[in-house]
Design a protein around this motif. Structure first.
Motif, PDB file in Angstrom:
ATOM      1  N   GLN A  69      49.194  49.154  39.195  1.00  0.00           N
ATOM      2  CA  GLN A  69      49.249  48.447  38.412  1.00  0.00           C
ATOM      3  C   GLN A  69      48.558  47.217  38.774  1.00  0.00           C
ATOM      4  N   GLY A 127      44.623  47.909  25.639  1.00  0.00           N
ATOM      5  CA  GLY A 127      44.613  46.248  25.055  1.00  0.00           C
ATOM      6  C   GLY A 127      44.081  44.969  25.257  1.00  0.00           C
ATOM      7  N   VAL A 160      42.799  43.352  28.162  1.00  0.00           N
ATOM      8  CA  VAL A 160      42.383  43.815  29.551  1.00  0.00           C
ATOM      9  C   VAL A 160      40.946  43.290  30.041  1.00  0.00           C
ATOM     10  N   GLY A 195      43.995  45.200  35.519  1.00  0.00           N
ATOM     11  CA  GLY A 195      46.122  45.035  34.883  1.00  0.00           C
ATOM     12  C   GLY A 195      47.071  43.994  34.580  1.00  0.00           C
ATOM     13  N   THR A 196      46.998  43.457  33.461  1.00  0.00           N
ATOM     14  CA  THR A 196      47.850  42.566  33.641  1.00  0.00           C
ATOM     15  C   THR A 196      48.680  42.029  32.632  1.00  0.00           C
ATOM     16  N   ALA A 197      49.114  43.427  32.393  1.00  0.00           N
ATOM     17  CA  ALA A 197      50.849  43.036  32.129  1.00  0.00           C
ATOM     18  C   ALA A 197      51.671  42.962  32.862  1.00  0.00           C
ATOM     19  N   THR A 198      51.379  42.739  33.454  1.00  0.00           N
ATOM     20  CA  THR A 198      52.547  42.750  35.544  1.00  0.00           C
ATOM     21  C   THR A 198      52.735  41.260  35.319  1.00  0.00           C
ATOM     22  N   ALA A 212      51.686  39.493  32.740  1.00  0.00           N
ATOM     23  CA  ALA A 212      52.470  38.278  31.204  1.00  0.00           C
ATOM     24  C   ALA A 212      53.923  38.264  31.704  1.00  0.00           C
ATOM     25  N   SER A 213      54.362  39.770  31.908  1.00  0.00           N
ATOM     26  CA  SER A 213      55.545  40.453  31.985  1.00  0.00           C
ATOM     27  C   SER A 213      56.424  38.814  32.985  1.00  0.00           C
TER      28      SER A 213
END
Length: 461
Positions: free
Chosen positions: A78, A126, A128, A149-152, A154-155
């Motif tokens: 992740q 995206g 990143v 990974g920065t999606a986690t 942001a969520s």
């Protein structure tokens, strides 16, 4: 207009509105701060993981080249979403399964040394962040690129913001309602106090406001209001007594004067020159002078009640004033008058101080049997004047009361003895205006001692 509408609200509603507004602003600031802290903390963790991976891959490239790179270092999770090893010609020679076969960043942008947190808005993943480093291996020059990974992140931040947005209205509503209920309950006590005060009139000052059981500011307000009402009642009763006593004192000389004039009008034939002169000298003039003195005393006390006595400030030889009054008393009475005077100079009003001494000496002579003694001394507290007589004395329980207005103690303070009951009250007012105090104690035998003490700041040593 909105401000005018809120001004028409009650204190409870305004307090609830202010409390809700404060909570809303506080939650907004706290939520923004919390989201920023979570974001920076998680981002720092991801940057640290990426920097560690870049360092490990670079170390193996330096030691054994691209062929000796451990495949485990190309794994993703992740936090590490892509790994690439790019040679000096710009070809991707090792990569993770998720990474494309074209460089994720331009090799020329990396430069020397490790770069952490490079933004790349057009990556296949995206927006990143990348960490990269260019190293020289055993067989070529390589650039290591690791995608973070920065999606986690942001969520997670979004979840926190949503949770706060859902909880904020509930917290704001609860704080507003709680504030309204508490303030409204407190204001009921204030309204009870207001209603009771509105019902109190000058004809019934004995009423008191209700004191709530709580020991808070409202209870303190009620206690203070009751103390104020007690003072007003005492002052009102004292004023009524004062008016009654003054009317009674003025009625006596006026009645005497009017009676004498009525006799003169009804029987003019008996008013010879001798009779008229005797009437004026023995009846009219003494009563008129007595009434004038009484009116002057009443005006002095009224001024003292209104704004305090306005006294002069000049150097006064107090022993000389006492000596003058002693000589006057020796001329007017057959009493033995003794003086023990120490030279003393102070700052004060000579006319007012003379009146104090005259009142005290006349009062002592009025009740003395054979002797009046006066002493003037300096002491640790300033100037001390003591007037002592050998009369019947004053009971301890009455020694403070005699300073009230129109107070006479039985026959010894009767009008026939010459006093109006204002002398000692005037003495206290004048002495207080000079910054001192007056007290009564035992005198010679069963007699009385009146002591005037002026503060040391009034005396010039």
């Amino acid at each position: 207009m909105a401000r005018r509408r809120t001004a028409d609200w009650g204190i409870s509603a305004r307090s609830a509105f202010v409390a809700a507004t404060v909570v809303f602003v506080a939650l907004g600031i706290a939520g923004a701060g919390l989201a920023a802290i979570i974001y920076r903390t998680m981002l720092s963790g991801v940057d640290s993981a990426a920097a560690t991976r870049v360092s490990e891959i670079s170390a193996q490239l330096v030691a054994g080249g691209a062929a000796g790179l451990d495949p485990v270092l190309l794994a993703t999770d992740q936090r590490i979403v892509a790994v690439q090893v790019v040679d000096e010609g710009g070809r991707v020679i090792r990569r993770s399964r998720s990474a494309p076969d074209t460089p994720l960043v331009a090799v020329g942008d990396v430069g020397d040394g490790i770069r952490i947190g490079m933004p790349e808005p057009f990556s296949p993943f995206g927006r990143v962040r990348f960490s990269a480093q260019t190293v020289t291996g055993s067989d070529d020059r390589y650039t290591v690129v690791v995608g973070e990974g920065t999606a986690t992140i942001a969520s997670t931040v979004w979840a926190v913001v949503v949770a706060l947005a859902i909880a904020a209205p509930v917290v704001i509503l609860v704080s507003g309602v709680a504030t309204y209920v508490l303030v409204h309950r407190s204001m009921r006590s204030v309204d009870d106090i207001r209603s009771r005060v509105a019902d109190i009139t000058t004809s019934d000052l004995a009423e008191r406001v209700p004191v709530p059981d709580s020991r808070d500011e409202i209870g303190a307000l009620a206690v203070t209001m009751n103390e104020m009402l007690a003072r007003i009642q005492a002052g009102h009763e004292a004023q009524k007594r004062f008016v009654g006593d003054a009317s009674h004192e003025l009625r006596s000389p006026l009645t005497t004067i009017i009676s004498a004039l009525e006799v003169a009008v009804a029987h003019p034939e008996v008013l010879s020159a001798d009779v008229a002169g005797d009437l004026v000298g023995t009846t009219l003039m003494p009563e008129a002078l007595r009434m004038k003195v009484l009116i002057d005393d009443l005006l002095l006390l009224a001024r003292a009640d209104e704004r305090g006595l306005d006294i002069a400030r000049e150097d006064v030889d107090l022993d000389d004033l006492v000596a003058e009054q002693l000589e006057r008393l020796r001329r007017e009475t057959p009493l033995e008058v003794q003086g023990d005077l120490e030279p003393v100079r102070l700052t004060g009003d000579p006319v007012a101080l003379s009146r104090v001494l005259r009142n005290l000496l006349d009062n002592a002579a009025r009740h003395a049997v054979s002797r009046v003694t006066v002493s003037v001394r300096r002491d640790a507290d300033g100037v001390r004047v003591e007037v002592v007589d050998d009369g019947p004395g004053i009971a301890p329980q009455d020694r403070e009361r005699v300073f009230d207005r129109f107070v006479r103690l039985d026959s010894d303070r009767s009008r026939s003895a010459g006093g109006s009951g204002l002398g000692l009250a005037i003495v206290r007012e004048i002495v207080a205006a000079h910054g001192g105090h007056v007290s009564i104690g035992p005198g010679i035998g069963t007699g009385t001692s009146v002591t005037v003490q002026l503060r040391s700041s009034e005396a010039r040593r």
